[in-house]
Design a protein around this motif. Structure first.
Motif, PDB file in Angstrom:
ATOM      1  N   LEU A  22     -12.587   3.122 -10.577  1.00  9.86           N
ATOM      2  CA  LEU A  22     -12.397   4.193  -9.610  1.00  9.86           C
ATOM      3  C   LEU A  22     -12.095   3.668  -8.219  1.00  9.86           C
ATOM      4  O   LEU A  22     -11.494   4.350  -7.403  1.00  9.86           O
ATOM      5  CB  LEU A  22     -13.641   5.086  -9.573  1.00  9.86           C
ATOM      6  CG  LEU A  22     -13.936   5.880 -10.846  1.00  9.86           C
ATOM      7  CD1 LEU A  22     -15.237   6.654 -10.670  1.00  9.86           C
ATOM      8  CD2 LEU A  22     -12.807   6.825 -11.180  1.00  9.86           C
ATOM      9  N   ALA A  23     -12.528   2.428  -7.920  1.00  9.56           N
ATOM     10  CA  ALA A  23     -12.316   1.880  -6.585  1.00  9.56           C
ATOM     11  C   ALA A  23     -10.837   1.760  -6.254  1.00  9.56           C
ATOM     12  O   ALA A  23     -10.456   1.759  -5.097  1.00  9.56           O
ATOM     13  CB  ALA A  23     -12.992   0.519  -6.466  1.00  9.56           C
ATOM     14  N   ALA A  24      -9.995   1.643  -7.276  1.00  9.13           N
ATOM     15  CA  ALA A  24      -8.558   1.504  -7.047  1.00  9.13           C
ATOM     16  C   ALA A  24      -7.885   2.846  -6.798  1.00  9.13           C
ATOM     17  O   ALA A  24      -6.691   2.894  -6.580  1.00  9.13           O
ATOM     18  CB  ALA A  24      -7.912   0.817  -8.243  1.00  9.13           C
ATOM     19  N   LYS A  25      -8.642   3.937  -6.834  1.00  6.39           N
ATOM     20  CA  LYS A  25      -8.056   5.264  -6.706  1.00  6.39           C
ATOM     21  C   LYS A  25      -8.395   5.931  -5.382  1.00  6.39           C
ATOM     22  O   LYS A  25      -8.396   7.154  -5.285  1.00  6.39           O
ATOM     23  CB  LYS A  25      -8.521   6.148  -7.867  1.00  6.39           C
ATOM     24  CG  LYS A  25      -8.044   5.661  -9.229  1.00  6.39           C
ATOM     25  CD  LYS A  25      -8.458   6.607 -10.335  1.00  6.39           C
ATOM     26  CE  LYS A  25      -7.956   6.125 -11.688  1.00  6.39           C
ATOM     27  NZ  LYS A  25      -8.361   7.046 -12.785  1.00  6.39           N
ATOM     28  N   LEU A  26      -8.693   5.124  -4.365  1.00 10.66           N
ATOM     29  CA  LEU A  26      -8.900   5.698  -3.043  1.00 10.66           C
ATOM     30  C   LEU A  26      -7.614   6.384  -2.605  1.00 10.66           C
ATOM     31  O   LEU A  26      -6.541   5.781  -2.652  1.00 10.66           O
ATOM     32  CB  LEU A  26      -9.279   4.601  -2.049  1.00 10.66           C
ATOM     33  CG  LEU A  26      -9.678   5.045  -0.644  1.00 10.66           C
ATOM     34  CD1 LEU A  26     -10.972   5.844  -0.693  1.00 10.66           C
ATOM     35  CD2 LEU A  26      -9.845   3.839   0.266  1.00 10.66           C
ATOM     36  N   PRO A  27      -7.668   7.652  -2.211  1.00  8.44           N
ATOM     37  CA  PRO A  27      -6.433   8.389  -1.899  1.00  8.44           C
ATOM     38  C   PRO A  27      -5.610   7.696  -0.821  1.00  8.44           C
ATOM     39  O   PRO A  27      -6.147   7.183   0.160  1.00  8.44           O
ATOM     40  CB  PRO A  27      -6.958   9.744  -1.407  1.00  8.44           C
ATOM     41  CG  PRO A  27      -8.323   9.865  -1.991  1.00  8.44           C
ATOM     42  CD  PRO A  27      -8.870   8.477  -2.049  1.00  8.44           C
ATOM     43  N   GLU A  28      -4.310   7.680  -1.022  1.00 10.75           N
ATOM     44  CA  GLU A  28      -3.412   7.102  -0.027  1.00 10.75           C
ATOM     45  C   GLU A  28      -3.312   8.040   1.169  1.00 10.75           C
ATOM     46  O   GLU A  28      -3.120   9.244   1.018  1.00 10.75           O
ATOM     47  CB  GLU A  28      -2.030   6.898  -0.641  1.00 10.75           C
ATOM     48  CG  GLU A  28      -1.012   6.310   0.316  1.00 10.75           C
ATOM     49  CD  GLU A  28       0.344   6.128  -0.334  1.00 10.75           C
ATOM     50  OE1 GLU A  28       1.274   6.885   0.010  1.00 10.75           O
ATOM     51  OE2 GLU A  28       0.460   5.235  -1.197  1.00 10.75           O
ATOM     52  N   ILE A  29      -3.462   7.486   2.359  1.00 11.57           N
ATOM     53  CA  ILE A  29      -3.349   8.332   3.542  1.00 11.57           C
ATOM     54  C   ILE A  29      -1.890   8.733   3.740  1.00 11.57           C
ATOM     55  O   ILE A  29      -0.975   7.956   3.496  1.00 11.57           O
ATOM     56  CB  ILE A  29      -3.897   7.634   4.804  1.00 11.57           C
ATOM     57  CG1 ILE A  29      -3.182   6.313   5.067  1.00 11.57           C
ATOM     58  CG2 ILE A  29      -5.386   7.411   4.694  1.00 11.57           C
ATOM     59  CD1 ILE A  29      -3.602   5.645   6.360  1.00 11.57           C
ATOM     60  N   LYS A  30      -1.691   9.967   4.179  1.00 11.44           N
ATOM     61  CA  LYS A  30      -0.355  10.517   4.366  1.00 11.44           C
ATOM     62  C   LYS A  30       0.021  10.491   5.840  1.00 11.44           C
ATOM     63  O   LYS A  30      -0.825  10.330   6.714  1.00 11.44           O
ATOM     64  CB  LYS A  30      -0.303  11.958   3.846  1.00 11.44           C
ATOM     65  CG  LYS A  30      -0.756  12.114   2.400  1.00 11.44           C
ATOM     66  CD  LYS A  30       0.144  11.352   1.440  1.00 11.44           C
ATOM     67  CE  LYS A  30      -0.276  11.585  -0.007  1.00 11.44           C
ATOM     68  NZ  LYS A  30       0.562  10.820  -0.965  1.00 11.44           N
ATOM     69  N   GLN A  31       1.306  10.657   6.100  1.00 13.55           N
ATOM     70  CA  GLN A  31       1.751  10.753   7.486  1.00 13.55           C
ATOM     71  C   GLN A  31       1.206  12.031   8.106  1.00 13.55           C
ATOM     72  O   GLN A  31       1.157  13.079   7.470  1.00 13.55           O
ATOM     73  CB  GLN A  31       3.276  10.740   7.566  1.00 13.55           C
ATOM     74  CG  GLN A  31       3.807  10.734   8.997  1.00 13.55           C
ATOM     75  CD  GLN A  31       5.311  10.552   9.063  1.00 13.55           C
ATOM     76  OE1 GLN A  31       5.928  10.106   8.098  1.00 13.55           O
ATOM     77  NE2 GLN A  31       5.905  10.894  10.192  1.00 13.55           N
ATOM     78  N   CYS A  32       0.792  11.945   9.353  1.00 12.81           N
ATOM     79  CA  CYS A  32       0.116  13.054  10.013  1.00 12.81           C
ATOM     80  C   CYS A  32       1.018  14.272  10.140  1.00 12.81           C
ATOM     81  O   CYS A  32       2.185  14.167  10.534  1.00 12.81           O
ATOM     82  CB  CYS A  32      -0.362  12.639  11.405  1.00 12.81           C
ATOM     83  SG  CYS A  32      -1.672  11.404  11.388  1.00 12.81           S
ATOM     84  N   GLY A  33       0.465  15.412   9.802  1.00 13.12           N
ATOM     85  CA  GLY A  33       1.101  16.695  10.038  1.00 13.12           C
ATOM     86  C   GLY A  33       0.324  17.461  11.090  1.00 13.12           C
ATOM     87  O   GLY A  33      -0.715  17.017  11.581  1.00 13.12           O
TER      88      GLY A  33
END
Length: 650
Positions: free
Chosen positions: A265-276
């Motif tokens: 599960l450690a590899a599934k940290l959500p990818e941060i997106k470009q700010c909206g």
């Protein structure tokens, strides 16, 4: 002639005591006055600026620099914690165990308390009367580290990447006994060669605290966790706090962050997106600075700049978007719950075209405006004064222009200092501000800030809460006036005050007070419905506030110059404020305001068409709104966009 009445020895003695006592009391009063004068004067001189914006400070040395907080050896001090206290502390802290340790796979996040001002005031006023409340904090006990549960592998704590690791720690006095009252201000730093962040800290109000550690799997390696005590029990909020500063390094813990293959599960940290746009609605940020390039041979240029990487050196996805070299940070970039676009001058001019930005705050705004013009837009500009109102035209494309206004709030007289929000009690100053929002054309974006001068002016927390409430009420009234005239209300952004650095960490505008004042003013602005968005510059500056490499104490954007800086080195780093320029542009660029403007002008057209004569009746809604949008100084992608929005209304 009779003899004079003989002197009464007892009367002489009483008289002597009487005048001696007066003399002693006079000396005490004079001494207190001198002490107070020196104390207040020294605090005021640290923020003093001249009309040419030259910063004047005393030479103050600090015990703790940023380098001191990052040694290479482990340091654990529990010598004052007896065996009995050790058992009691372990038992007490085990009742406050973190709920999501090694399980929470979302990004670490913090929220501003509801009723922040009320809760802070209650804790500030909390009575003592018990030994555990009246004692003073001298050390801490960290459950899970000081008791050796995770202290293996040669004195290095090993943790998995990706997950949130929460640690509860207890404040203890000089004898090792626990304290049962909160309010201590701890400076916590997590750093490696490619990572710098401030772990979020929660104060339970009873002498126990919790901090959270999280590192993305792309940055595994050796880290130092540093914990220092800056002020005890809200003493940083005092009117004259310097003599109460502790500024004591309590722990430096070596931590090894590793990727755990067993923990899928450690590899599934959500990818941060470009700010909206919606990402700027978050009250508190928990970001980090990460490094994606490095030039160890980089030297300061004759103009004071650090051009360490090529200007087009690319960002690394997903930590930023654009050319990282333009920030002149030798590879460092800031990201939070989202990541930011780094603008080139072409996209920046396009973003700002036909807009009006209104800045209201301290002199850090002057630096940010100047840096945005010079570094991002490639528009040569010298000193930006405290009162500034100018139409800026692109020298390479005269069709592109925008307006910037800056109004200083450190004093109602722009040549003065140390008033902050109190400046709004001046009638002339209030009317001056109202003037910018009283016509049919008003700013598109209002960027607010306050704090540094408030730290000098307000004598206590109670008075500042009242001042913040009245300031929020004033701005609510101004914006309501705009709304009542059926004019599009400016988007309001609150840019939190910087974390003051180096020597200034101990003074009247110390980080403890600035963080509290940030929370109070944001709380009040939200209560009155004034602000739409937050830019947490306090979080952005915090990892760099331990020394004066990136600041002069209270400013992070002073213009680069090849001269001796206040820390003794030649030149200084200015990239923290350059990053702020890009963060602000990310907020401005989104076009939600255009749709609101088109909708409002369509409604105005419909309601006014029957009462106006002549030219208005001959216009269709599209032509009318195109004219209005030009008046509102809003950038529009031609009539196609207007026709598209109008189509939604038949």
């Amino acid at each position: 002639m009779s003899l004079e009445k003989p002197l009464n020895p007892s009367w002489v003695f009483r008289s002597t005591i009487h005048w001696s006592f007066r003399l002693v009391m006079l000396a005490v009063v004079i001494g207190l006055v001198l002490f107070w004068t020196i104390d207040v004067t020294s605090n005021h001189q640290d923020l003093l600026t001249t009309n040419t914006n030259t910063f004047i400070t005393k030479n103050i040395t600090t015990k703790t620099t940023h380098q001191d907080l990052l040694p290479t050896t482990n340091f654990i001090s529990t010598k004052n914690i007896t065996t009995t206290n050790f058992v009691n502390l372990t038992k007490t802290l085990s009742q406050v165990q973190p709920l999501n340790k090694n399980k929470n796979l979302s990004w670490v996040s913090v929220e501003l308390d509801s009723n922040y001002s009320t809760n802070l005031f209650s804790r500030w006023m909390a009575p003592g009367g018990e030994p555990c409340k009246d004692s003073t904090t001298e050390d801490i006990f960290i459950n899970g580290i000081d008791n050796g549960e995770e202290h293996e592998h040669g004195g290095v704590v090993e943790l998995s990447s990706g997950v949130i690791h929460e640690y509860v720690f207890q404040a203890v006095d000089g004898s090792g006994s626990y304290r049962c009252l909160g309010g201590d201000y701890f400076e916590i730093d997590l750093s490696s060669e490619n990572w710098k962040s401030r772990p979020p800290v929660q104060d339970f109000g009873n002498g126990t605290y919790l901090f959270s550690l999280q590192v993305h799997q792309d940055f595994v390696g050796e880290f130092n966790l540093s914990i220092g005590l800056l002020f005890r029990h809200y003493q940083g909020l005092k009117f004259s706090p310097e003599r109460f500063a502790v500024d004591k390094l309590l722990r430096v813990v070596r931590i090894r962050i590793r990727n755990d293959d067993k923990n899928v599960l450690a590899a599934k940290l959500p990818e941060i997106k470009q700010c909206g746009k919606s990402d700027y609605r978050k009250d508190l940020w928990a970001g980090r600075w990460t490094r994606h390039g490095r030039n160890d041979e980089c030297r300061i240029s004759n103009d004071g700049r650090y051009r360490c990487l090529e200007p087009n050196y690319p960002c690394q996805h997903p930590w930023c978007h654009g050319a990282l070299g333009s920030v002149e940070s030798n590879g460092w970039v800031y990201s939070a719950h989202c990541s930011f676009k780094l603008f080139d001058k072409k996209s920046a001019w396009k973003c700002l075209n036909k807009r009006w930005l209104f800045f209201w705050g301290d002199s850090n705004h002057c630096d940010t405006i100047r840096n945005m013009l010079n570094f991002v837009l490639d528009y040569e500009m010298g000193v930006v004064p405290r009162l500034f109102d100018m139409n800026i035209t692109n020298p390479k494309d005269p069709k592109q222009s925008f307006r910037i206004t800056n109004v200083f709030n450190g004093h109602y007289n722009h040549t003065g200092n140390y008033q902050g929000l109190n400046s709004l009690y001046n009638d002339g100053y209030r009317e001056y501000l109202r003037g910018y929002f009283s016509g049919e054309v008003v700013p598109d974006t209002l960027i607010m800030n306050s704090g540094l001068h408030d730290g000098v002016y307000w004598p206590n927390l109670r008075r500042f809460i009242k001042g913040a409430n009245d300031a929020a009420a004033f701005w609510a009234e101004v914006l309501d006036g705009v709304r009542r005239r059926n004019v599009v209300v400016p988007e309001v952004v609150y840019r939190t005050t910087v974390a003051t650095g180096g020597y200034a960490r101990r003074l009247v505008f110390n980080p403890s007070k600035m963080e509290a004042f940030n929370g109070v003013f944001v709380d009040k602005l939200k209560q009155f419905g004034v602000i739409d968005y937050i830019v947490d510059h306090f979080d952005m500056t915090y990892p760099w506030h331990y020394d004066n490499r990136c600041n002069d104490g209270v400013h992070y954007g002073r213009f680069p110059v090849k001269a001796r800086w206040r820390d003794g080195q030649i030149g200084h780093q200015y990239f923290v404020d350059l990053m702020l320029c890009h963060v602000l542009l990310n907020m401005v660029i989104h076009e939600s305001r255009i749709a609101a403007t088109v909708i409002l002008c369509y409604l105005q057209f419909s309601s006014n068409r029957s009462v106006h004569n002549g030219s208005l009746k001959q216009l269709n809604p599209q032509d009318y709104c195109f004219m209005k949008l030009r008046t509102f100084h809003v950038f529009v992608y031609g009539r196609v966009f207007i026709n598209l929005v109008m189509g939604c209304f038949g």
